[in-house]
Design an enzyme around this catalytic site. Structure first.
Site, PDB file in Angstrom:
ATOM      1  N   HIS A  16       0.843  -1.206   0.000  1.00 33.86           N
ATOM      2  CA  HIS A  16       0.000   0.000   0.000  1.00 33.86           C
ATOM      3  C   HIS A  16       0.876   1.254   0.000  1.00 33.86           C
ATOM      4  O   HIS A  16       0.653   2.184  -0.783  1.00 33.86           O
ATOM      5  CB  HIS A  16      -0.880   0.046   1.256  1.00 33.86           C
ATOM      6  CG  HIS A  16      -1.914  -1.032   1.353  1.00 33.86           C
ATOM      7  ND1 HIS A  16      -2.144  -1.744   2.507  1.00 33.86           N
ATOM      8  CD2 HIS A  16      -2.802  -1.508   0.445  1.00 33.86           C
ATOM      9  CE1 HIS A  16      -3.120  -2.601   2.314  1.00 33.86           C
ATOM     10  NE2 HIS A  16      -3.537  -2.497   1.071  1.00 33.86           N
ATOM     11  N   LYS A  40     -18.883  -0.479  12.812  1.00 35.56           N
ATOM     12  CA  LYS A  40     -18.745  -1.943  12.768  1.00 35.56           C
ATOM     13  C   LYS A  40     -17.279  -2.294  12.859  1.00 35.56           C
ATOM     14  O   LYS A  40     -16.523  -2.101  11.911  1.00 35.56           O
ATOM     15  CB  LYS A  40     -19.276  -2.466  11.419  1.00 35.56           C
ATOM     16  CG  LYS A  40     -20.753  -2.692  11.384  1.00 35.56           C
ATOM     17  CD  LYS A  40     -21.067  -3.627  10.224  1.00 35.56           C
ATOM     18  CE  LYS A  40     -22.280  -3.197   9.448  1.00 35.56           C
ATOM     19  NZ  LYS A  40     -22.251  -3.706   8.089  1.00 35.56           N
ATOM     20  N   ARG A  90      -2.179  -5.856  -8.335  1.00 29.05           N
ATOM     21  CA  ARG A  90      -1.140  -6.880  -8.173  1.00 29.05           C
ATOM     22  C   ARG A  90      -1.217  -7.930  -9.269  1.00 29.05           C
ATOM     23  O   ARG A  90      -0.207  -8.481  -9.685  1.00 29.05           O
ATOM     24  CB  ARG A  90      -1.280  -7.575  -6.811  1.00 29.05           C
ATOM     25  CG  ARG A  90      -0.864  -6.745  -5.634  1.00 29.05           C
ATOM     26  CD  ARG A  90      -1.328  -7.345  -4.342  1.00 29.05           C
ATOM     27  NE  ARG A  90      -2.778  -7.403  -4.299  1.00 29.05           N
ATOM     28  CZ  ARG A  90      -3.499  -7.599  -3.214  1.00 29.05           C
ATOM     29  NH1 ARG A  90      -2.915  -7.803  -2.068  1.00 29.05           N
ATOM     30  NH2 ARG A  90      -4.808  -7.612  -3.267  1.00 29.05           N
ATOM     31  N   SER A 127      -2.884  -7.503   3.211  1.00 27.88           N
ATOM     32  CA  SER A 127      -3.136  -7.396   4.653  1.00 27.88           C
ATOM     33  C   SER A 127      -3.600  -8.742   5.186  1.00 27.88           C
ATOM     34  O   SER A 127      -3.169  -9.190   6.261  1.00 27.88           O
ATOM     35  CB  SER A 127      -4.211  -6.344   4.937  1.00 27.88           C
ATOM     36  OG  SER A 127      -3.853  -5.106   4.416  1.00 27.88           O
TER      37      SER A 127
END
Ligand code: PNS
Length: 165
Positions: A16, A40, A90, A127
């Site tokens: 990132h 949330k 990617r 991630s």
């Protein structure tokens, strides 16, 4: 030109960061937008924690700021006079995921999406994968900024010991 890099960033990786650095070199202002619903807490990190981890990672980039948004991305870009979205690609998997969103966003307000091909060093970094490796004690240094590696380790340590993470 004002641009936005949107994503969940739970948490930011060096992949990132590489996209932010490259995008920031081509625009006047770049906002990294954490597009999770702040009510949330579904990720490993809260939205506030993700934003703070990103802020520390982009301290060296004077034209980059960090914000959050819980609604439609195009409502944010319209409200803030943002000219373009920037995403990293990617692989063809990312392309298949991003194509309909870019087309939908352009249909909604005309906002363009620019794609940067991920640096090959980070082609396999996500991630999700970093969290999975770290969860079982694997070494993710060099894949996320050092302070993020430490934060992920601490988060899993706290979860394992039953503390409020
Ligand atoms: O972390 P991700 O999965 O790359 O992020 C995808 C994200 C957050 C950019 C996408 O889900 C999004 O744009 N969310 C905001 C809500 C929205 O505008 N949805 C319609 C997209 S066409």
């Amino acid at each position: 030109m004002k641009a936005v890099c949107p994503g969940s960033f739970d948490p930011i990786t060096l992949g990132h960061l590489s996209i932010f650095e490259r995008a920031a070199a081509h625009v006047d202002q770049l906002t990294v937008l954490v597009t999770a619903n702040p009510n949330k807490n579904t990720g490993l990190f809260t939205v506030d924690e993700r934003m703070e981890l990103i802020r520390r990672a982009v301290e060296h980039l004077p034209n980059v700021d960090v914000d959050t948004w819980g609604g439609l991305l195009v409502d944010y870009t319209t409200a803030h006079g943002v000219d373009a979205l920037v995403k990293g690609l990617r692989s063809s998997l990312d392309y298949d995921y991003e194509l309909p969103m870019a087309q939908m966003n352009r249909r909604l307000t005309g906002v363009e999406t620019f794609f940067l091909l991920t640096d090959e060093k980070y082609g396999y970094v996500s991630s999700t994968l970093c969290k999975e490796v770290a969860r079982y004690g694997g070494d993710v240094s060099g894949l996320m900024p050092d302070h993020v590696v430490a934060a992920v380790r601490e988060k899993y340590r706290a979860l394992d010991s039953g503390e409020k993470a």
